[in-house]
Scaffold this motif. Structure first.
Motif, PDB file in Angstrom:
ATOM      1  N   GLU A   1      47.518  52.963  -2.699  1.00  0.00           N
ATOM      2  CA  GLU A   1      47.124  53.072  -1.300  1.00  0.00           C
ATOM      3  C   GLU A   1      45.681  53.548  -1.190  1.00  0.00           C
ATOM      4  OE1 GLU A   1      49.934  55.406   0.962  1.00  0.00           O
ATOM      5  OE2 GLU A   1      51.622  54.274   0.160  1.00  0.00           O
ATOM      6  N   LYS A   2      45.289  54.434  -2.102  1.00  0.00           N
ATOM      7  CA  LYS A   2      43.911  54.957  -2.087  1.00  0.00           C
ATOM      8  C   LYS A   2      42.902  53.818  -2.266  1.00  0.00           C
ATOM      9  CE  LYS A   2      40.834  58.257  -4.168  1.00  0.00           C
ATOM     10  NZ  LYS A   2      40.646  59.611  -4.438  1.00  0.00           N
ATOM     11  N   VAL A   3      43.193  52.902  -3.179  1.00  0.00           N
ATOM     12  CA  VAL A   3      42.317  51.746  -3.398  1.00  0.00           C
ATOM     13  C   VAL A   3      42.223  50.921  -2.111  1.00  0.00           C
ATOM     14  CG1 VAL A   3      42.149  49.520  -4.609  1.00  0.00           C
ATOM     15  CG2 VAL A   3      42.668  51.598  -5.894  1.00  0.00           C
ATOM     16  N   THR A   4      43.360  50.719  -1.463  1.00  0.00           N
ATOM     17  CA  THR A   4      43.396  49.930  -0.226  1.00  0.00           C
ATOM     18  C   THR A   4      42.590  50.593   0.882  1.00  0.00           C
ATOM     19  OG1 THR A   4      45.548  49.009  -0.812  1.00  0.00           O
ATOM     20  CG2 THR A   4      44.931  48.931   1.523  1.00  0.00           C
ATOM     21  N   LEU A   5      42.767  51.894   1.066  1.00  0.00           N
ATOM     22  CA  LEU A   5      42.040  52.599   2.128  1.00  0.00           C
ATOM     23  C   LEU A   5      40.534  52.599   1.876  1.00  0.00           C
ATOM     24  CD1 LEU A   5      44.486  55.562   2.820  1.00  0.00           C
ATOM     25  CD2 LEU A   5      44.167  53.467   4.163  1.00  0.00           C
ATOM     26  N   ARG A   6      40.142  52.707   0.620  1.00  0.00           N
ATOM     27  CA  ARG A   6      38.713  52.625   0.292  1.00  0.00           C
ATOM     28  C   ARG A   6      38.213  51.206   0.559  1.00  0.00           C
ATOM     29  NH1 ARG A   6      38.620  54.540  -4.805  1.00  0.00           N
ATOM     30  NH2 ARG A   6      38.867  52.485  -5.679  1.00  0.00           N
ATOM     31  N   TYR A   7      38.997  50.215   0.170  1.00  0.00           N
ATOM     32  CA  TYR A   7      38.625  48.812   0.314  1.00  0.00           C
ATOM     33  C   TYR A   7      38.356  48.435   1.773  1.00  0.00           C
ATOM     34  CZ  TYR A   7      39.032  43.712  -0.088  1.00  0.00           C
ATOM     35  OH  TYR A   7      38.805  42.356  -0.017  1.00  0.00           O
ATOM     36  N   ILE A   8      39.203  48.905   2.685  1.00  0.00           N
ATOM     37  CA  ILE A   8      39.038  48.521   4.099  1.00  0.00           C
ATOM     38  C   ILE A   8      38.124  49.460   4.883  1.00  0.00           C
ATOM     39  CG2 ILE A   8      41.214  47.253   4.192  1.00  0.00           C
ATOM     40  CD1 ILE A   8      42.410  49.681   5.714  1.00  0.00           C
ATOM     41  N   GLY A   9      37.569  50.453   4.227  1.00  0.00           N
ATOM     42  CA  GLY A   9      36.580  51.306   4.879  1.00  0.00           C
ATOM     43  C   GLY A   9      37.142  52.532   5.571  1.00  0.00           C
TER      44      GLY A   9
END
Length: 180
Positions: free
Chosen positions: A157-165
């Motif tokens: 989830e951390k990767v996803t939240l970083r990815y979408i800003g």
């Protein structure tokens, strides 16, 4: 490679849709597919009319080799029906004007998005902006990073939240209120 951002402002997003709808239907459809499906540009450009005639887009992701099944939202379905009504099932949705039934290239997609960015004075815009914009608005509507992580095939989830800003938005918000 430059790091690109999602388009976060719903008004700017609406203005871009209106602009593209009025200037170029192909580019409008590329934009709409990107922000409504979250597909990578490499997968989006390979879509043909036949791929969007049902209720779902089913494809094998170029990057991961995994099969992906994406529901076509009712609003996107309406747009696709109008766009494809005079097209053959084998035609590419984002078809090049050069040659016989070929999709535009990734570099052409980038040029199209850069010209939109220039028109609207946006920075940090590229092909992944469409996917990130989908993710950003999906997260804003549902606050479900686990589902978004699955949709994007991310490892956490951390990767996803970083990815979408979202991670950047949170840091910015905290720093705005920070005082020493």
């Amino acid at each position: 490679m430059e790091f690109v951002q999602p388009i976060r402002d719903p008004e700017i997003l609406a203005d871009i849709k209106d602009y593209l709808r009025g200037t170029n239907q192909r580019n409008y459809m590329m934009f709409m597919l990107g922000i409504n499906t979250g597909l990578r540009i490499s997968d989006l450009l390979k879509l043909r009319v036949r791929d969007v005639q049902g209720t779902h887009i089913v494809l094998k992701e170029q990057k991961t080799g995994k099969t992906k099944r994406i529901l076509i939202t009712p609003d996107l379905k309406k747009e696709l029906n109008v766009y494809t009504e005079d097209k053959q099932p084998i035609e590419y949705l984002v078809k090049s004007r050069e040659g016989i039934n070929r999709p535009i290239t990734r570099s052409m997609a980038y040029k199209i998005l850069r010209s939109v960015a220039d028109e609207f004075r946006l920075e940090e815009i590229g092909c992944h902006t469409l996917r990130k914009t989908f993710g950003y608005f999906f997260y804003q509507q549902y606050k479900d990073p686990a589902m978004l992580m699955k949709l994007f095939n991310h490892s956490s989830e951390k990767v996803t939240l970083r990815y979408i800003g979202i991670e950047q938005d949170t840091m910015d918000m905290h720093l705005k209120r920070f005082k020493v």
